[in-house]
Design a protein around this motif. Structure first.
Motif, short mmCIF file in Angstrom:
data_model
loop_
_atom_site.label_atom_id
_atom_site.label_comp_id
_atom_site.label_asym_id
_atom_site.label_seq_id
_atom_site.Cartn_x
_atom_site.Cartn_y
_atom_site.Cartn_z
N GLU A 174 0.82 -1.27 0.02
CA GLU A 174 0.03 -0.09 0.04
C GLU A 174 0.96 1.33 -0.03
OE1 GLU A 174 0.55 -1.16 4.36
OE2 GLU A 174 0.17 -2.12 2.49
N LEU A 175 2.17 1.12 0.31
CA LEU A 175 3.04 2.17 0.24
C LEU A 175 3.83 2.67 -1.00
CD1 LEU A 175 4.70 1.91 3.46
CD2 LEU A 175 2.66 3.30 3.30
N GLY A 176 3.29 1.58 -2.04
CA GLY A 176 3.95 1.80 -3.36
C GLY A 176 5.25 0.84 -3.67
N GLY A 177 5.49 0.24 -2.48
CA GLY A 177 6.59 -0.81 -2.87
C GLY A 177 6.38 -1.71 -3.67
N LEU A 178 7.43 -2.25 -4.53
CA LEU A 178 7.34 -3.46 -5.39
C LEU A 178 8.39 -4.43 -5.35
CD1 LEU A 178 6.61 -1.27 -8.78
CD2 LEU A 178 4.97 -2.65 -7.66
N THR A 179 7.80 -5.77 -5.68
CA THR A 179 8.94 -6.79 -5.44
C THR A 179 8.82 -7.62 -6.62
OG1 THR A 179 8.59 -6.91 -2.95
CG2 THR A 179 9.61 -8.89 -4.11
N PHE A 180 10.00 -7.92 -7.10
CA PHE A 180 10.12 -8.70 -8.18
C PHE A 180 11.04 -9.81 -8.32
CE2 PHE A 180 9.74 -4.29 -9.26
CZ PHE A 180 8.77 -3.97 -10.59
N GLN A 181 10.48 -10.98 -8.97
CA GLN A 181 11.45 -12.16 -8.98
C GLN A 181 12.15 -12.16 -10.33
OE1 GLN A 181 9.53 -16.04 -8.56
NE2 GLN A 181 10.66 -16.75 -10.21
N ILE A 182 13.53 -12.06 -9.98
CA ILE A 182 14.54 -12.28 -11.20
C ILE A 182 15.08 -13.83 -11.31
CG2 ILE A 182 16.66 -11.16 -12.00
CD1 ILE A 182 16.34 -8.80 -10.13
N GLY A 183 14.71 -14.20 -12.63
CA GLY A 183 15.11 -15.52 -13.03
C GLY A 183 14.25 -16.44 -12.31
N ASP A 184 14.44 -17.79 -12.45
CA ASP A 184 13.61 -18.90 -11.99
C ASP A 184 14.50 -19.93 -11.14
OD1 ASP A 184 14.36 -20.12 -14.38
OD2 ASP A 184 12.56 -19.09 -15.22
N GLY A 185 13.78 -20.79 -10.97
CA GLY A 185 14.30 -22.13 -10.39
C GLY A 185 15.23 -21.68 -9.10
N GLU A 186 16.31 -22.53 -8.69
CA GLU A 186 16.93 -22.28 -7.87
C GLU A 186 18.00 -21.25 -7.78
OE1 GLU A 186 19.33 -25.77 -6.81
OE2 GLU A 186 17.76 -27.12 -6.38
N GLU A 187 18.12 -20.62 -8.85
CA GLU A 187 18.96 -19.48 -9.04
C GLU A 187 18.20 -18.01 -8.98
OE1 GLU A 187 22.13 -19.51 -9.38
OE2 GLU A 187 21.90 -21.65 -9.07
N ARG A 188 17.01 -18.20 -8.77
CA ARG A 188 16.18 -16.99 -8.67
C ARG A 188 16.61 -16.03 -7.53
NH1 ARG A 188 13.17 -20.38 -5.51
NH2 ARG A 188 11.56 -19.46 -4.12
N SER A 189 16.44 -14.61 -7.47
CA SER A 189 16.49 -13.80 -6.64
C SER A 189 15.38 -12.89 -6.64
CB SER A 189 17.99 -12.86 -6.82
OG SER A 189 17.88 -12.38 -8.04
N PHE A 190 15.18 -11.94 -5.61
CA PHE A 190 14.00 -11.11 -5.51
C PHE A 190 14.59 -9.69 -5.25
CE2 PHE A 190 12.56 -15.40 -4.59
CZ PHE A 190 11.21 -15.19 -5.09
N ALA A 191 14.08 -8.45 -5.89
CA ALA A 191 14.70 -7.15 -5.90
C ALA A 191 13.25 -6.61 -5.52
CB ALA A 191 14.77 -6.73 -7.35
N LYS A 192 13.59 -5.78 -4.30
CA LYS A 192 12.46 -4.96 -3.76
C LYS A 192 12.90 -3.36 -4.24
CE LYS A 192 10.86 -6.87 0.57
NZ LYS A 192 10.73 -6.45 1.86
N TRP A 193 11.82 -2.81 -4.53
CA TRP A 193 11.82 -1.42 -4.90
C TRP A 193 11.06 -0.32 -3.99
CZ3 TRP A 193 14.62 2.15 -7.39
CH2 TRP A 193 14.22 3.59 -7.67
N ALA A 194 11.74 0.52 -3.38
CA ALA A 194 10.97 1.39 -2.49
C ALA A 194 11.23 2.68 -2.97
CB ALA A 194 11.59 1.34 -0.85
N PRO A 195 10.05 3.45 -3.55
CA PRO A 195 9.94 4.65 -4.14
C PRO A 195 10.33 5.84 -3.27
CG PRO A 195 7.87 3.73 -4.76
CD PRO A 195 8.71 2.80 -3.72
#
Length: 247
Positions: A33-54
């Protein structure tokens, strides 16, 4: 209640996230609700997650990165890969943990298993993180002061804090989406720990039980407490839910 969950429409990918992804698949998986976004980068065991805070959102990803690094010595949390900031916002990249969110379609269809994992996982977190070594606070006074500095005023009907039941290192946002579950339904780890700090365990329990209603429907609060290994405490639950709303 403001919406938090998987994006309901197309989201704009911030430039730093696009750069971090390079040629790997990029999937928006959460917005708050604050505008933050989370993205999954890649897939499988090598995936990572990127958060964005405006910028201006009030989301402190630097604090979360610091707390994840500390907690990672004791329990299962995402490992920090990268943190950065610029004028329009900040980002935090972490390694993926095994398992999936307790509010994925599989687990919302099996709330008995999910809620049991929430309770046992929260109890394990509280037992593993050492209070004496924790440099962070999530006490009532700390939270009210932070709210005051942010221009929020505590409601006049907020009662005095109840006596401390048991100090632990609290998660700080123990809602169901922040627990991950293994394939067999056991808890895998915890995410979103930007508010982690020492407080009464009911500061976490009040919100964790509350979130079962938001995510699975009514009637699951006692099941979570039973899995945690504690009896209901209506007085502390009421106070910490009011505090949650005020801070």
């Amino acid at each position: 209640m403001p919406y938090s969950g998987p994006p309901r429409s197309t989201v704009q990918v911030p430039a730093p996230i696009t750069i971090l992804a390079q040629e790997r698949p990029l999937l928006p998986v959460w917005q708050n609700e604050l505008g933050g976004l989370t993205f999954q980068i890649g897939d499988g065991e090598e995936r990572s997650f990127a958060k964005w805070a405006p910028a201006g959102s009030g989301l402190d990803l630097a604090a979360e990165a610091e707390r994840l690094r500390w907690a990672g010595s004791f329990t299962s949390v995402p490992r920090v890969r990268d943190y950065g900031e610029r004028e329009d916002g900040a980002w935090l990249v972490t390694e993926g943990l095994s398992g999936e969110s307790a509010v994925s379609p599989r687990w919302t269809a099996d709330p008995a298993t999910a809620v049991r994992a929430l309770g046992t996982g929260l109890r394990a977190l509280h037992e593993r993180l050492p209070v004496a070594a924790c440099p962070y606070s999530w006490s009532v006074g700390h939270r009210l002061e932070r709210a005051r500095l942010a221009g929020m005023e505590a409601p006049e009907d907020l009662p005095d804090p109840p006596p401390i039941d048991h100090l632990v290192v609290c998660h700080g946002d123990s809602c169901a989406p922040n627990t991950l579950l293994h394939e067999d339904g056991s808890w895998s780890g915890h995410v979103d720990m930007g508010a982690l700090g020492v407080a009464d365990r009911w500061a976490d329990l009040a919100v964790a039980t509350w979130s079962t209603e938001w995510n699975y429907g009514p009637g699951w609060e006692d099941a979570l407490l039973d899995a945690y290994g504690i009896s209901p405490d209506p007085m502390r639950t009421d106070f910490y839910r009011r505090l949650w709303g005020a801070t």
